[in-house]
Write a protein that holds these residues in place. Structure first.
Motif, PDB file in Angstrom:
ATOM      1  N   PRO A 137       0.827  -1.232  -0.125  1.00 22.59           N
ATOM      2  CA  PRO A 137       0.147   0.031  -0.117  1.00 22.59           C
ATOM      3  C   PRO A 137       0.850   1.223  -0.184  1.00 22.59           C
ATOM      4  O   PRO A 137       2.010   1.280   0.434  1.00 22.59           O
ATOM      5  N   GLU A 138       0.258   2.327  -0.654  1.00 26.60           N
ATOM      6  CA  GLU A 138       1.269   3.537  -0.689  1.00 26.60           C
ATOM      7  C   GLU A 138       1.070   4.312   0.650  1.00 26.60           C
ATOM      8  O   GLU A 138      -0.150   3.954   1.123  1.00 26.60           O
ATOM      9  N   VAL A 139       2.120   4.909   1.178  1.00 28.19           N
ATOM     10  CA  VAL A 139       2.154   5.596   2.451  1.00 28.19           C
ATOM     11  C   VAL A 139       1.980   6.814   2.082  1.00 28.19           C
ATOM     12  O   VAL A 139       3.065   7.488   1.379  1.00 28.19           O
ATOM     13  N   CYS A 140       1.042   7.615   2.842  1.00 29.10           N
ATOM     14  CA  CYS A 140       1.359   9.150   2.839  1.00 29.10           C
ATOM     15  C   CYS A 140       2.542   9.668   3.478  1.00 29.10           C
ATOM     16  O   CYS A 140       2.978   9.489   4.808  1.00 29.10           O
ATOM     17  N   PRO A 141       3.541  10.447   2.698  1.00 30.65           N
ATOM     18  CA  PRO A 141       4.790  10.872   3.491  1.00 30.65           C
ATOM     19  C   PRO A 141       4.514  11.963   4.688  1.00 30.65           C
ATOM     20  O   PRO A 141       5.394  12.344   5.337  1.00 30.65           O
ATOM     21  N   PRO A 144      -5.788   4.712   1.394  1.00 39.31           N
ATOM     22  CA  PRO A 144      -6.888   3.902   0.368  1.00 39.31           C
ATOM     23  C   PRO A 144      -7.047   4.401  -1.019  1.00 39.31           C
ATOM     24  O   PRO A 144      -6.913   5.738  -1.124  1.00 39.31           O
ATOM     25  N   PRO A 145      -7.090   3.791  -1.951  1.00 35.59           N
ATOM     26  CA  PRO A 145      -7.345   4.137  -3.291  1.00 35.59           C
ATOM     27  C   PRO A 145      -8.318   5.464  -3.443  1.00 35.59           C
ATOM     28  O   PRO A 145      -8.065   6.271  -4.255  1.00 35.59           O
ATOM     29  N   ASP A 146      -9.571   5.235  -2.532  1.00 33.65           N
ATOM     30  CA  ASP A 146     -10.593   6.453  -2.768  1.00 33.65           C
ATOM     31  C   ASP A 146     -10.043   7.833  -2.156  1.00 33.65           C
ATOM     32  O   ASP A 146     -10.843   8.638  -2.260  1.00 33.65           O
ATOM     33  N   GLN A 147      -9.221   7.644  -1.223  1.00 35.82           N
ATOM     34  CA  GLN A 147      -8.523   8.891  -0.598  1.00 35.82           C
ATOM     35  C   GLN A 147      -7.289   9.264  -1.054  1.00 35.82           C
ATOM     36  O   GLN A 147      -6.437   9.948  -0.454  1.00 35.82           O
TER      37      GLN A 147
END
Length: 110
Positions: A18-22, A29-32
């Motif tokens: 999963p991508e992590v917010c830096p 989440p994909p929708d956010q």
């Protein structure tokens, strides 16, 4: 000889991490997911970084494009601002899919 039902089947498809917010360090989440230009496009910026929608909106609620270009063109520089640090401390406690409306900063009004 082992039977077919006893052989473990391995998938060729690997699920991407999963991508992590830096900014806040939570999974996105994909929708956010929003893409943020640290240097605004209107000022020649090209590179983007994925952020939570709530984190992205908070950045733009607090800073003008000129401020983003001159003083806050990296995550590290953003985290030096007390308002962003306070926001990040608050939002880290929320689940990854959390979203709430963003209010404009009082200093940007007017």
């Amino acid at each position: 000889m082992p039977r077919k039902r006893d052989i473990e089947i391995k998938s060729w498809h690997a699920v991407p991490p999963p991508e992590v917010c830096p900014l806040c360090g939570r999974a996105i989440p994909p929708d956010q997911r929003d893409l943020h230009h640290f240097i605004p496009k209107s000022r020649g910026g090209r590179e983007t970084v994925p952020l939570h929608r709530i984190c992205h909106r908070q950045i733009h609620a607090l800073f003008s494009e000129a401020e983003l270009e001159q003083s806050y063109s990296t995550t590290k520089q953003l985290l030096t601002d007390p308002a962003i640090r306070k926001f990040v401390a608050w939002v880290r406690k929320k689940p990854p899919g959390y979203y709430d409306g963003t209010r404009r900063s009082r200093r940007r009004l007017g």
